[in-house]
Motif scaffolding. Structure first.
Motif: not given
Length: 440
Positions: A73-77, A274-277, A288-290
């Protein structure tokens, strides 16, 4: 008889892992079950061994799943994008600066513990610089691979998770003494990068095509419309939330180093924040999880299979029997130094054994044998980790390395010839320093 069955089991698993004919999961699950039946154990007893083995690795499995999700997720954002882009901007046009920048960029990119993502980030960004400066692309692969290998000592990367699973301990406890080794390793690698860059500069000058002017937008991709993947990646970026994500990542790593709560719980909280943020919509959160679930589940499945393998070999006393018999065969003066000998040849072992075979098959035997001479299990673990891990990305058994070669258009054989001796020498130096520091 137990020793013979145990050795045949390990040889069979190693051979299957090397052959790439079946997945590590199949080899680690089925072969020990067959061996246990041959040794005379019932299915009920094997079930007990399985439960014992799984309980030893469960904390590692939880940590892996949520660590991979969090850093994915950190890479995604785009958490690491500004730092990487700044390094590229500062280093372009100067051979030495490019080499040093390569080491630092790879270290940052490897924070998610995934070699594949590190190569996906670094090679497309840096290869244009290397080409325009007429630098050898195999130097790029050497520096990225070595830097990523040093960072691969992180607790959510593969080697420490495998070792912790074998030892049945908390992976963050295993990692803490290695933090100083990682820091020293990166400092030494920066120095090595400077030396290799000076050599590269001379080779370029000798060819007569050296040019050290600054290149405008040297790392920019070639003209053309963005493909669908690039557009999707851009849509996931959250530049306005950069500082919040930075604080979150620092908090997670800080709590992890502090050790106040289990690592798996730390990353579970990190993912939950991180997800809802970054993605308030539930559908986006699930996407994102998938997207990152395959990597997380694959590593979790391998660790669980390893837990079954180790539970059966320990429960049947095969490892104890092998260690006892090896003690009678090996010269007495070798046994106290066996872990150091294996560590010394750790990088060449990468050409013969996969990571799973090294940590799940070879390490348990060396640990058991060395323990008979009073060598602490942790000392054996650190010797084998530090001695082997630098060669992670010179091994033909590394899927991420094949990805890197494909991205850069390079050949495995030439990469091994260019990098192996340098990586091995670097590994030996780091091993010796670790001995003097008391880590080993």
């Amino acid at each position: 008889m137990l020793s013979i069955i145990g050795l045949l089991t390990i040889v069979a698993i190693v051979a299957l892992l090397i052959s790439n004919k079946i997945t590590p999961i199949v080899a680690l699950v089925l072969v020990p079950i067959v061996a246990a039946f041959v040794a005379g154990f019932s299915f009920a007893e094997i079930g007990v061994f399985f439960n014992d083995g799984i309980s030893d690795v469960m904390s590692v499995v939880i940590m892996f799943i949520f660590a991979i999700l969090f850093f994915g997720i950190m890479q995604d954002v785009g958490l690491f994008d500004p730092l990487i882009n700044k390094m590229i901007e500062v280093s372009k046009g100067n051979v030495i600066a490019v080499a040093v920048g390569t080491v630092l960029i790879a270290a940052v990119a490897q924070l998610d513990g995934s070699g594949a993502s590190t190569f996906l980030i670094t090679i497309p960004a840096l290869l244009p610089l290397y080409k325009r400066l007429k630098m050898n692309p195999y130097l790029l692969l050497l520096l990225v691979g070595t830097s990523a290998s040093i960072m691969n000592m992180l607790p959510w990367a593969g080697p420490l998770g495998r070792t912790a699973a074998v030892l049945g301990m908390e992976v963050t406890e295993l990692w803490r003494p290695l933090i100083k080794v990682q820091i020293i390793g990166l400092v030494l690698l920066v120095g090595l990068a400077v030396l290799l860059a000076i050599r590269e500069k001379r080779l370029i000058a000798k060819r007569g095509d050296f040019n050290e002017k600054l290149f405008e937008d040297a790392a920019a991709p070639v003209d053309g419309a963005q493909d669908a993947a690039s557009m999707k990646a851009a849509a996931l970026r959250r530049p306005k939330l950069l500082w919040l994500n930075t604080l979150l990542a620092l908090a997670v790593i800080g709590v992890l180093v502090w050790g106040i709560v289990p690592a798996g719980f730390t990353f579970m909280i990190g993912v939950s924040v991180a997800l809802p943020l970054n993605y308030p919509n539930m559908k986006d959160q699930m996407e994102r999880i998938k997207d990152h679930a395959p990597n997380a589940l694959l590593m979790a499945a391998i660790i669980l299979a390893a837990g079954s393998f180790l539970g059966i070999l320990n429960g049947t006393l095969m490892l104890d029997s092998i260690a006892t018999d090896l003690v009678t065969i090996l010269p007495a003066f070798v046994i106290p130094y066996l872990h150091l000998i294996i560590g010394f040849f750790g990088v060449p072992f990468d050409l013969l054994l996969s990571t799973d075979a090294y940590y799940f098959a070879l390490f348990p035997i060396v640990e058991q044998v060395a323990a008979t001479a009073g060598v602490a299990s942790l000392s054996t673990a650190y010797a084998m980790i530090i001695g082997n891990i630098i060669g992670t990305f010179v091994s033909p058994f590394s899927p991420a390395l094949w990805l890197a070669l494909g991205l850069a258009g390079l050949e495995m054989g030439r990469h091994i010839r260019y990098s192996l001796l340098i990586m091995w020498g670097f590994s030996i130096v780091l091993l010796v320093i670790s001995i003097f520091m008391g880590v080993i």
